[in-house]
Design an enzyme around this catalytic site. Structure first.
Site, PDB file in Angstrom:
ATOM      1  N   SER A 164       9.399   0.819  14.540  1.00 37.03           N
ATOM      2  CA  SER A 164       9.745   1.891  15.454  1.00 37.03           C
ATOM      3  C   SER A 164      11.073   2.476  14.995  1.00 37.03           C
ATOM      4  O   SER A 164      11.250   2.766  13.815  1.00 37.03           O
ATOM      5  CB  SER A 164       9.818   1.357  16.888  1.00 37.03           C
ATOM      6  OG  SER A 164      10.234   2.356  17.793  1.00 37.03           O
ATOM      7  N   ASN A 204       4.755   0.248   8.312  1.00 41.92           N
ATOM      8  CA  ASN A 204       6.033   0.835   7.925  1.00 41.92           C
ATOM      9  C   ASN A 204       5.931   2.318   7.596  1.00 41.92           C
ATOM     10  O   ASN A 204       6.921   3.045   7.658  1.00 41.92           O
ATOM     11  CB  ASN A 204       6.580   0.063   6.706  1.00 41.92           C
ATOM     12  CG  ASN A 204       7.798   0.707   6.098  1.00 41.92           C
ATOM     13  OD1 ASN A 204       8.853   0.779   6.715  1.00 41.92           O
ATOM     14  ND2 ASN A 204       7.654   1.201   4.866  1.00 41.92           N
ATOM     15  N   LYS A 238       7.582   7.421  18.209  1.00 43.40           N
ATOM     16  CA  LYS A 238       8.073   6.043  18.221  1.00 43.40           C
ATOM     17  C   LYS A 238       7.996   5.429  19.620  1.00 43.40           C
ATOM     18  O   LYS A 238       7.784   4.227  19.764  1.00 43.40           O
ATOM     19  CB  LYS A 238       9.495   5.988  17.667  1.00 43.40           C
ATOM     20  CG  LYS A 238       9.584   6.359  16.181  1.00 43.40           C
ATOM     21  CD  LYS A 238       8.654   5.499  15.341  1.00 43.40           C
ATOM     22  CE  LYS A 238       8.786   5.774  13.849  1.00 43.40           C
ATOM     23  NZ  LYS A 238       7.885   4.932  13.024  1.00 43.40           N
ATOM     24  N   THR A 280       0.819  -1.200   0.000  1.00 45.21           N
ATOM     25  CA  THR A 280       0.000   0.000   0.000  1.00 45.21           C
ATOM     26  C   THR A 280       0.860   1.260   0.000  1.00 45.21           C
ATOM     27  O   THR A 280       1.956   1.291   0.548  1.00 45.21           O
ATOM     28  CB  THR A 280      -0.940   0.035   1.218  1.00 45.21           C
ATOM     29  OG1 THR A 280      -0.186   0.339   2.401  1.00 45.21           O
ATOM     30  CG2 THR A 280      -1.650  -1.291   1.394  1.00 45.21           C
ATOM     31  N   THR A 337      19.055   4.664   3.774  1.00 47.38           N
ATOM     32  CA  THR A 337      17.864   4.890   2.952  1.00 47.38           C
ATOM     33  C   THR A 337      17.728   6.394   2.732  1.00 47.38           C
ATOM     34  O   THR A 337      18.636   7.164   3.030  1.00 47.38           O
ATOM     35  CB  THR A 337      16.608   4.359   3.670  1.00 47.38           C
ATOM     36  OG1 THR A 337      16.391   5.145   4.855  1.00 47.38           O
ATOM     37  CG2 THR A 337      16.769   2.896   4.060  1.00 47.38           C
ATOM     38  N   ASP A 361      -3.814   6.064   2.167  1.00 45.93           N
ATOM     39  CA  ASP A 361      -3.309   7.125   3.029  1.00 45.93           C
ATOM     40  C   ASP A 361      -3.647   6.662   4.442  1.00 45.93           C
ATOM     41  O   ASP A 361      -4.825   6.572   4.806  1.00 45.93           O
ATOM     42  CB  ASP A 361      -4.004   8.444   2.706  1.00 45.93           C
ATOM     43  CG  ASP A 361      -3.604   9.581   3.623  1.00 45.93           C
ATOM     44  OD1 ASP A 361      -2.975   9.321   4.668  1.00 45.93           O
ATOM     45  OD2 ASP A 361      -3.947  10.737   3.320  1.00 45.93           O
ATOM     46  N   TYR A 417       9.736  13.431  17.004  1.00 46.56           N
ATOM     47  CA  TYR A 417       9.771  12.160  16.276  1.00 46.56           C
ATOM     48  C   TYR A 417       9.931  11.001  17.249  1.00 46.56           C
ATOM     49  O   TYR A 417       9.194  10.007  17.163  1.00 46.56           O
ATOM     50  CB  TYR A 417      10.918  12.171  15.271  1.00 46.56           C
ATOM     51  CG  TYR A 417      11.170  10.825  14.636  1.00 46.56           C
ATOM     52  CD1 TYR A 417      10.301  10.305  13.676  1.00 46.56           C
ATOM     53  CD2 TYR A 417      12.276  10.056  15.003  1.00 46.56           C
ATOM     54  CE1 TYR A 417      10.522   9.066  13.103  1.00 46.56           C
ATOM     55  CE2 TYR A 417      12.500   8.816  14.436  1.00 46.56           C
ATOM     56  CZ  TYR A 417      11.627   8.328  13.488  1.00 46.56           C
ATOM     57  OH  TYR A 417      11.839   7.092  12.929  1.00 46.56           O
TER      58      TYR A 417
END
Length: 283
Positions: free
Chosen positions: A132, A81, A150, A31, A181, A54, A146
């Site tokens: 996480s 994710n 988490k 997705t 990444t 979404d 942020y």
């Protein structure tokens, strides 16, 4: 053939996990806000279903879960994710950007999980993997908001693991360290536009420069992470908490030692706040 349901599957970890699962012979419901981007990144595959999602839209989450069951009959592995980072001191973050981050990283995860769990309970099986971060176990300057999202994911995961055990559903909170990444790039990272001069030269202010320099120089190998996730779901008894990366392992060990030391130093005060135990005199 197991059926995966992966959010945020159009890039980064999401694409790599999708490819790894398909290569293992599993089916994947991948997705993303733009499902065409998934097909562009992964390619056509008979066991791939790309669905628009979404995660902040609960109705769309339920539709996506329904499409997964209509196509493959079940959902065995949910990987929450989707998410992004926010860089800046806690005081510098604006209310709107904080709420936007929570809408994706926390409330979005909850919406997708609630959409998928009825099917897993019906099956009496499943595995929920909540992504996480190294910042979900310890706080970092410049990443406070942020990290707080988490930390929320970690608490939710620990409670879910207990709640879902009677139904044969496993829960694992996954804690990646710094992987190479695009997480530190502008398509995955928001930076608070407000800057407070007092923070320049402090740990929070210096983190802005560190993040820019560290982009695409992180120690973690994303391909190895994706392979590790497959090994994790193949386990007969998966862990509640799965750290990935030498940096995360080091952080866990350091924090655990610090907490143990601090508790030892303050144990007397910590234990002093209970009611006194009543003594019963013999007759």
């Amino acid at each position: 053939m197991r059926v995966w349901f992966i959010t945020g599957a159009s890039r980064g970890f999401g694409v790599l996990m999708t490819k790894e699962a398909l290569a293992a012979g599993d089916a994947v419901v991948a997705t993303a806000r733009n499902p065409e981007a998934v097909v562009s990144a992964v390619g056509d595959h008979p066991n791939l279903l790309s669905v628009a999602l979404d995660v902040t839209d609960e109705a769309q989450a339920r539709q996506a879960a329904g499409a997964a069951v209509d196509r493959f009959g079940r959902i065995d592995i949910l990987v929450n994710n989707a998410g992004y980072g926010l860089l800046g001191a806690v005081e510098e973050a604006g209310a709107e950007e904080i709420e936007r981050m929570y809408a994706t990283n926390v409330f979005g995860l909850l919406k997708v999980t609630r959409a998928v769990l009825p099917q897993m309970r019906k099956q009496r099986s499943g595995h929920v993997l909540n992504i996480s971060s190294i910042g979900g176990y310890t706080g970092y300057p410049g990443w406070g908001v942020y990290c707080s999202t988490k930390f929320a994911v970690e608490g939710l995961s620990e409670s879910l693991a207990i709640e879902l055990e009677p139904f044969g559903i496993n829960v694992t909170v996954v804690e990646p360290g710094f992987f190479r990444t695009d997480f530190l790039a502008d398509n995955s990272l928001a930076i608070s536009p407000a800057t407070i001069p007092d923070y320049v030269g402090t740990p929070a202010g210096n983190m802005r420069d560190f993040a820019a320099a560290a982009n695409h120089a992180q120690p973690g190998n994303p391909a190895k992470f994706a392979a590790g996730m497959l090994a994790l779901v193949n386990s007969a008894k998966p862990p509640l908490r799965m750290p990935f990366g030498s940096d995360t392992v080091a952080v866990l060990e350091t924090k655990n030692a610090h907490v143990a030391k601090e508790l030892d130093e303050w144990r007397t005060l910590a234990l002093s706040t209970d009611f006194e135990k009543e003594t019963v005199s013999p007759h």
